[in-house]
Design an enzyme around this catalytic site. Structure first.
Site, short mmCIF file in Angstrom:
data_model
loop_
_atom_site.label_atom_id
_atom_site.label_comp_id
_atom_site.label_asym_id
_atom_site.label_seq_id
_atom_site.Cartn_x
_atom_site.Cartn_y
_atom_site.Cartn_z
N GLU A 158 0.83 -1.20 0.00
CA GLU A 158 0.00 0.00 0.00
C GLU A 158 0.87 1.26 0.00
O GLU A 158 0.64 2.21 0.76
CB GLU A 158 -0.97 -0.01 1.19
CG GLU A 158 -2.03 -1.10 1.07
CD GLU A 158 -3.14 -0.98 2.09
OE1 GLU A 158 -4.28 -1.28 1.74
OE2 GLU A 158 -2.86 -0.59 3.25
N GLU A 234 -6.40 -7.73 -0.80
CA GLU A 234 -6.79 -7.65 0.62
C GLU A 234 -8.28 -7.40 0.66
O GLU A 234 -8.74 -6.25 0.61
CB GLU A 234 -6.05 -6.53 1.35
CG GLU A 234 -4.60 -6.83 1.67
CD GLU A 234 -3.99 -5.81 2.63
OE1 GLU A 234 -4.76 -5.15 3.37
OE2 GLU A 234 -2.75 -5.67 2.63
#
Length: 587
Positions: A158, A234
């Site tokens: 991320e 995710e």
């Protein structure tokens, strides 16, 4: 050898379209003797892949160590994945977030204060090169093109939420390829245009992280990843908890519906989490967006498989969804388990910290206030001592406490300075004179945002009555070995009705056979617990968590030993309960 690649439209396994049905399972949060059980239950739910982060700081507690044994035997974990006929996705970071201490980055890496964080900085990249070279003997031969289970490796984590250093991402690609990583490389970012663009490069396959509105989020991802398969790497099917807050859960029906929407669109998925596990010892992370919030010990995450490995309602709902997209045998399901044993006992010995502290570390003297990091301590506790002598009323002032300090004068408690309360000052007793002590707890390093890599302990100056306190004796300890405490407890007396902290205490209890247990901490104050030397983690009366999970492999048939380090006070009666208590889901 099999071939896995990213095609124009799909992931391709040996030339055929392959939909990744993955679940996150962090080996470092599960007892190694239970890895196979958790992996098998993932397969039984309908998954074909296991994803794991690699926690760099767990493997490298110092710059001179790299541990791949026992609970950190990543090779064994990946072999267990392969033995169940499953594939693997590995996310070695170097930054992982994961609500893990310091986001997986070693504390020692930032000790000099000159190392860059998550950017193209020579010292940082040199350490990453060494780290990946240490991981390579485990990962490289276990890639799918070498006959192993690994099909994908992720670059960073991320990153678009943190930075936009494309040179840094390029160097990570070069480092991974340089050590022999040959499988496709991916990135993951939250599905916003800025994050998806900042967090990746054209030669990396973009994936997204989200937990709802699947079709909308996949459409955003497609605009930034115009070719190849779509993947939510995710899929947030639960959430984590902080001390003092509520226990988070998500709707089973809504999560199952969003998962179905995602898979029906042809996308691949990684459930975050399939099985959360436990932040054993001092491994929990923290958040700080203005208020410091350390994570609880349980990483149950409201996942399909709960903290103890038992299927939840969500497990069966997800299995029903997955059955639409893969073949499942109706009779291949996890067996039911009964309630956990509930032994009780009374604490037999207790010893104040003052009587054992000299065995736990080495005192060092300073003419300034050192941080824990300056002392080479990147987890655990620090004891700061200095002599004071004031007349009348006076205040103790500390520039910053990271993260919680118990203050005493000549062994008499004065109060607490807590980072999460933004405490900086405390009234001292009138005419305070004697040994000033601050017992400082590192409650977990921030794992997300700009405060990654910050030092712990007392930071800045300490003043009494407005004057700097400059002469300090400091000792750090993390009880990485419980043996010095055991020695101190031999022959110690019983505590009476309660253990008054800070103190270590021991109780012996018996069970007929090894089994999962739930230690009831609902009446205790704040502290840490060990079973037979195995570090269970922290407890705190703040909740929401009021039990500690004890994995069966840490339990012995017959007599067992529980040691606690209680910082406040705890009744001498000890009990285990049949079910976990992770707290209320709302206030």
């Amino acid at each position: 050898m099999s071939d896995f690649r990213i095609g124009d439209e799909n992931f391709e396994l040996d030339g055929r379209p392959f939909q990744i049905l993955s679940g996150a399972l962090h080996y470092f949060r599960v007892h190694p003797d239970l890895w196979r059980d958790r992996i098998r239950k993932a397969r039984q739910m309908g998954l074909n892949t296991i994803e794991t982060y690699v926690a760099w700081n767990a493997h490298a507690p110092s710059a001179d160590e790299f541990d791949l044994t026992g609970r950190l035997d990543l090779g064994r974990f990946l072999d267990d994945v392969a033995a169940e006929g499953m594939h693997a996705i590995v996310r070695p970071g170097p930054y992982i977030c994961a609500e893990w201490d310091n986001g997986g980055l070693p504390g020692w890496l930032f000790r000099s204060g000159t190392v860059g964080v998550r950017r193209n900085e020579p010292q940082y990249l040199a350490a990453i090169e060494r780290y990946m070279a240490q991981l390579a003997p485990v990962l490289v031969p276990r890639q799918i093109d070498r006959g192993g289970p690994i099909i994908l490796v992720q670059i960073e984590n991320e990153y678009g939420a943190y930075g936009a250093d494309r040179d840094y991402l390029q160097r990570l690609i070069e480092i991974n390829r340089g050590v022999g990583i040959s499988v496709p490389l991916t990135t993951v970012d939250q599905p916003t245009p800025e994050m998806l663009e900042n967090g990746s490069l054209p030669e990396l396959h973009k994936t997204a992280s989200f937990g709802s509105r699947s079709i909308e989020r996949l459409a955003t991802l497609r605009r930034h990843q115009p070719t190849g398969p779509l993947m939510c790497s995710e899929f947030w099917n639960g959430w984590f908890d902080h001390w003092g807050a509520h226990h988070h859960t998500t709707s089973v029906a809504e999560s199952a519906r969003d998962l179905d929407d995602l898979l029906a669109a042809g996308a691949s998925v990684n459930l975050y989490m399939f099985h959360g596990g436990t932040n054993f010892g001092f491994t929990n992370g923290a958040n700080d967006k203005g208020v410091y919030q350390p994570l609880v010990t349980s990483y149950d995450y409201d996942a399909p498989l709960d903290e103890s490995g038992a299927p939840t309602e969500k497990y069966w709902a997800f299995r029903e969804v997955l059955a639409k997209y893969t073949d499942l045998a109706e009779d291949d399901v996890p067996s039911a388990r009964g309630p956990a044993p509930t032994p009780t006992a009374t604490i037999g010995e207790a010893v104040p910290l003052a009587e054992v502290v000299d065995r736990l570390g080495e005192w060092r003297s300073f003419a300034h206030v050192p941080t824990m990091d300056e002392l080479g301590a990147f987890t655990g506790f620090a004891v700061y001592r200095s002599r004071i002598d004031v007349e009348g009323s006076a205040a103790l002032e500390v520039d910053e406490v990271r993260d919680r300090a118990l203050v005493s004068v000549d062994g008499v408690p004065v109060g607490v300075l807590a980072r999460d309360h933004h405490d900086h000052a405390l009234a001292l007793p009138v005419d305070a004179s004697g040994l000033l002590q601050l017992l400082v707890e590192d409650q977990g390093r921030v794992n997300y945002g700009p405060r990654i890599g910050e030092p712990k302990g007392l930071v800045g100056d300490v003043r009494v009555d407005g004057r700097p306190v400059e002469q300090w004796d400091v000792l750090t300890f993390d009880v990485s070995s419980i043996d010095p405490v055991r020695t101190a407890l031999e022959g110690a007396s019983a505590p009476g009705a309660a253990v008054v902290g800070p103190a270590f205490a021991r109780v012996r209890f018996e069970v007929d056979a090894p089994a999962d247990l739930y230690l009831d901490t609902s009446t205790w104050g704040k502290g840490v617990a060990w079973i037979n030397g195995f570090p269970l983690g922290r407890y705190w009366s703040r909740g929401p968590q009021h039990t500690l999970y004890v994995p069966a492999p840490a339990v012995r048939a017959g007599e067992n030993e529980l040691i606690i380090f209680e910082l406040q006070a705890a009744p001498a009666h000890v009990r285990f309960v049949s079910e976990p208590d992770l707290g209320h889901t709302e206030f």
